[in-house]
Design a protein around this motif. Structure first.
Motif, PDB file in Angstrom:
ATOM      1  N   GLU A 125       5.058  -2.934  -2.174  1.00  0.00           N
ATOM      2  CA  GLU A 125       4.615  -3.213  -0.807  1.00  0.00           C
ATOM      3  C   GLU A 125       3.727  -2.068  -0.293  1.00  0.00           C
ATOM      4  O   GLU A 125       2.656  -2.297   0.259  1.00  0.00           O
ATOM      5  CB  GLU A 125       5.886  -3.337   0.060  1.00  0.00           C
ATOM      6  N   ARG A 126       4.209  -0.832  -0.533  1.00  0.00           N
ATOM      7  CA  ARG A 126       3.486   0.350  -0.066  1.00  0.00           C
ATOM      8  C   ARG A 126       2.117   0.470  -0.727  1.00  0.00           C
ATOM      9  O   ARG A 126       1.129   0.784  -0.099  1.00  0.00           O
ATOM     10  CB  ARG A 126       4.307   1.585  -0.431  1.00  0.00           C
ATOM     11  N   LYS A 127       2.079   0.203  -2.027  1.00  0.00           N
ATOM     12  CA  LYS A 127       0.825   0.391  -2.773  1.00  0.00           C
ATOM     13  C   LYS A 127      -0.126  -0.786  -2.565  1.00  0.00           C
ATOM     14  O   LYS A 127      -1.318  -0.652  -2.739  1.00  0.00           O
ATOM     15  CB  LYS A 127       1.112   0.532  -4.271  1.00  0.00           C
ATOM     16  N   GLY A 128       0.429  -1.956  -2.300  1.00  0.00           N
ATOM     17  CA  GLY A 128      -0.402  -3.139  -2.053  1.00  0.00           C
ATOM     18  C   GLY A 128      -1.002  -3.725  -3.315  1.00  0.00           C
ATOM     19  O   GLY A 128      -1.998  -4.455  -3.254  1.00  0.00           O
ATOM     20  N   CYS A 129      -0.428  -3.414  -4.496  1.00  0.00           N
ATOM     21  CA  CYS A 129      -1.015  -3.931  -5.747  1.00  0.00           C
ATOM     22  C   CYS A 129      -0.452  -5.320  -6.065  1.00  0.00           C
ATOM     23  O   CYS A 129       0.459  -5.808  -5.394  1.00  0.00           O
ATOM     24  CB  CYS A 129      -0.798  -2.950  -6.895  1.00  0.00           C
TER      25      CYS A 129
ATOM     26  N   LEU B  86      -4.135   4.389  -6.799  1.00  0.00           N
ATOM     27  CA  LEU B  86      -3.692   2.982  -6.899  1.00  0.00           C
ATOM     28  C   LEU B  86      -3.770   2.285  -5.548  1.00  0.00           C
ATOM     29  O   LEU B  86      -4.326   1.179  -5.440  1.00  0.00           O
ATOM     30  CB  LEU B  86      -2.261   2.955  -7.456  1.00  0.00           C
ATOM     31  N   ALA B  87      -3.259   2.935  -4.515  1.00  0.00           N
ATOM     32  CA  ALA B  87      -3.271   2.310  -3.183  1.00  0.00           C
ATOM     33  C   ALA B  87      -4.714   2.085  -2.723  1.00  0.00           C
ATOM     34  O   ALA B  87      -5.037   1.035  -2.149  1.00  0.00           O
ATOM     35  CB  ALA B  87      -2.512   3.180  -2.196  1.00  0.00           C
ATOM     36  N   GLY B  88      -5.586   3.065  -3.018  1.00  0.00           N
ATOM     37  CA  GLY B  88      -6.996   2.939  -2.636  1.00  0.00           C
ATOM     38  C   GLY B  88      -7.663   1.775  -3.347  1.00  0.00           C
ATOM     39  O   GLY B  88      -8.395   0.985  -2.746  1.00  0.00           O
TER      40      GLY B  88
ATOM     41  N   ILE C 215      -5.077  -1.474 -14.902  1.00  0.00           N
ATOM     42  CA  ILE C 215      -3.661  -1.143 -15.119  1.00  0.00           C
ATOM     43  C   ILE C 215      -3.502   0.371 -15.032  1.00  0.00           C
ATOM     44  O   ILE C 215      -4.026   1.118 -15.862  1.00  0.00           O
ATOM     45  CB  ILE C 215      -3.173  -1.661 -16.498  1.00  0.00           C
ATOM     46  N   MET C 216      -2.774   0.818 -14.039  1.00  0.00           N
ATOM     47  CA  MET C 216      -2.636   2.260 -13.774  1.00  0.00           C
ATOM     48  C   MET C 216      -1.353   2.788 -14.407  1.00  0.00           C
ATOM     49  O   MET C 216      -0.353   3.033 -13.734  1.00  0.00           O
ATOM     50  CB  MET C 216      -2.618   2.495 -12.265  1.00  0.00           C
TER      51      MET C 216
ATOM     52  N   PRO D  49     -11.105 -10.064  -4.481  1.00  0.00           N
ATOM     53  CA  PRO D  49     -10.003 -11.031  -4.535  1.00  0.00           C
ATOM     54  C   PRO D  49      -9.685 -11.499  -5.960  1.00  0.00           C
ATOM     55  O   PRO D  49      -8.555 -11.851  -6.265  1.00  0.00           O
ATOM     56  CB  PRO D  49     -10.504 -12.212  -3.689  1.00  0.00           C
ATOM     57  N   ASP D  50     -10.707 -11.473  -6.855  1.00  0.00           N
ATOM     58  CA  ASP D  50     -10.466 -11.958  -8.216  1.00  0.00           C
ATOM     59  C   ASP D  50      -9.929 -10.859  -9.136  1.00  0.00           C
ATOM     60  O   ASP D  50      -9.627 -11.117 -10.301  1.00  0.00           O
ATOM     61  CB  ASP D  50     -11.767 -12.530  -8.807  1.00  0.00           C
ATOM     62  N   GLN D  51      -9.806  -9.639  -8.631  1.00  0.00           N
ATOM     63  CA  GLN D  51      -9.300  -8.550  -9.486  1.00  0.00           C
ATOM     64  C   GLN D  51      -7.781  -8.476  -9.430  1.00  0.00           C
ATOM     65  O   GLN D  51      -7.178  -8.749  -8.391  1.00  0.00           O
ATOM     66  CB  GLN D  51      -9.853  -7.198  -9.015  1.00  0.00           C
ATOM     67  N   VAL D  52      -7.188  -8.078 -10.568  1.00  0.00           N
ATOM     68  CA  VAL D  52      -5.735  -7.900 -10.622  1.00  0.00           C
ATOM     69  C   VAL D  52      -5.460  -6.407 -10.773  1.00  0.00           C
ATOM     70  O   VAL D  52      -5.966  -5.764 -11.693  1.00  0.00           O
ATOM     71  CB  VAL D  52      -5.143  -8.681 -11.821  1.00  0.00           C
ATOM     72  N   ILE D  53      -4.678  -5.859  -9.860  1.00  0.00           N
ATOM     73  CA  ILE D  53      -4.374  -4.426  -9.883  1.00  0.00           C
ATOM     74  C   ILE D  53      -2.894  -4.247 -10.213  1.00  0.00           C
ATOM     75  O   ILE D  53      -2.017  -4.819  -9.552  1.00  0.00           O
ATOM     76  CB  ILE D  53      -4.675  -3.754  -8.512  1.00  0.00           C
TER      77      ILE D  53
END
Ligand code: C5P
Length: 405
Positions: free
Chosen positions: A343-347, A307-309, A269-270, A316-320
């Motif tokens: 959308e931009r960050k892809g989280c 965050l984007a990185g 969680i950022m 796949p099992d991680q939640v960002i």
């Protein structure tokens, strides 16, 4: 997931009592059993037949009815959850004092279930120090306070004091019935605070983030049994005990710390406010007035988007989860900005803070919307930063107690 619950819906005498019908209906449609305890005042605003038809049970109002079955304590003892909506200033004062001269007061005192109240009253009454002191007392005893929202009140007045929408109340109430330790075994990395980008040994570029929401997330996650790594930039508050604390004053240090911790995390969680830029050059000695004449030009270089990185390289099992503080004046605009950023960050989730509406930095309360991948609205939450933290954790872990139809 919580199964079917015995829910007591307390209704008190405010105009918002008509909206309690929506609260009852949501609980019933979600498969819960509802007992309505209405004050005499409530029945001036909403009819008993309506409440009985929607709750599918008789409405209880009188202390001296059903004495043989000891109803004044039986309803409270059988409750898994008590929701009082609307809660008038009068009822809030009575609850804070522990009064038991009506059925609702007895029911609350006789119960060990979580109590959730949705205050509704005029702004002056809500802001009155007596009401605020009573609310603080109830909160200190673990009562969850949902709202009030700000908006049109009875008559021509508008401002804080409007009862929250039934759906918000029901979701907050169900979230209050979480099993203890529901996040045991979950490994969560949380960043918090504002980064400071050094200019020289004594100066930095910073921001107004207090770190309160990130610290509240860490506090809530630890209380619920998660193992938490808190990566802290500058904080105005003390981090909780029980976390692995990593200090990361600047964006670069934060990036290293997050990268190190990410491998062992289920959820990241950022919440930190990370500077987008840092000085291109950090002086070894203090910049002197007049070093460069009358003007000083700072050259800044962009920091990496951590965050984007992370989102791009997540398992796949991680939640960002990302955060966004937006100042959009209208809700539609705020959501549109949030969706574009997600959308931009892809989280997986983006928590959008309503900065500059009725909330802001350094406060103990917050109002957020959480968007899920694809832009779906996953949560709207308002309350203390700790309450909001629990709701965010529910949304991102999928531990929302029960579906609401
Ligand atoms: O783009 P913006 O700064 O509004 O994005 C905020 C989100 O991105 C927050 O979750 C913040 O922690 C994160 N962020 C980041 N790296 C940056 C800037 C922001 O990870 N350089």
């Amino acid at each position: 997931m919580t199964g079917s619950l015995n829910v007591v819906v307390g209704i008190t005498g405010g105009i918002a009592a008509y909206k309690a019908v929506g609260v009852i209906r949501s609980f019933v449609l979600a498969g819960h059993r509802v007992q309505v305890v209405a004050t005499q005042g409530a029945l001036r605003f909403v009819g008993r037949p309506t409440l009985e038809a929607i709750s599918r049970n008789p409405v209880h109002t009188e202390l001296y009815e059903g004495v043989a079955e000891v109803r004044h304590v039986a309803i409270g003892q059988a409750a898994d959850l008590i929701v009082i909506a609307p809660a008038t200033a009068n009822t809030i004062a009575r609850l804070a004092s522990g009064l038991a001269d009506d059925l609702l007061g007895n029911t609350v005192l006789a119960s060990t279930a979580p109590v959730v109240i949705a205050p509704a009253m005029h702004t002056e009454m809500w802001q009155n120090p007596a009401t605020q002191a009573n609310i603080a007392t109830l909160r200190s005893r673990g009562v969850t306070v949902v709202g009030p929202a700000s908006g049109q009140l009875t008559g021509t007045d508008s401002g804080p004091g409007r009862m929250e929408e039934p759906e918000t109340i029901v979701q907050a109430a169900l979230a209050a019935v979480r099993p203890a330790g529901d996040l045991t075994g979950t490994r969560i990395v949380i960043t918090a605070g504002g980064t400071r980008e050094a200019l020289d040994p004594v100066r930095f570029l910073g921001n107004r983030s207090s770190g309160k929401q990130g610290v509240a997330l860490a506090t809530a996650a630890v209380r619920r049994g998660a193992s938490v790594t808190l990566i802290a930039s500058h904080l105005d508050v003390t981090p909780p005990d029980g976390v692995t604390l990593v200090s990361a004053p600047s964006a670069t240090e934060l990036q290293h710390a997050v990268t190190d911790a990410a491998g062992a995390a289920d959820i990241i969680i950022m919440a930190a406010a990370v500077s987008d830029y840092r000085p291109a050059e950090v002086r070894d000695t203090k910049i002197k007035k007049g070093d460069t004449g009358n003007e000083l030009t700072l050259r800044l270089v962009q920091n990496p988007d951590i965050l984007a990185g992370l989102a791009a390289s997540a398992r796949p099992d991680q939640v960002i989860v990302g955060f966004a503080a937006e100042t959009a004046p209208a809700e539609d605009e705020l959501l549109a900005l949030g969706r574009a950023k997600l959308e931009r960050k892809g989280c997986d989730f983006l928590v959008v803070n309503r900065v500059g509406w009725n909330e802001g930095f350094a406060l103990d309360t917050n109002t957020v919307v959480v968007l899920a991948r694809g832009g779906k609205l996953a949560l709207e939450a308002s309350g203390s930063k700790l309450e909001v933290a629990d709701r965010i954790l529910d949304a991102v872990t999928g531990h929302v107690p029960a579906p609401v139809a």
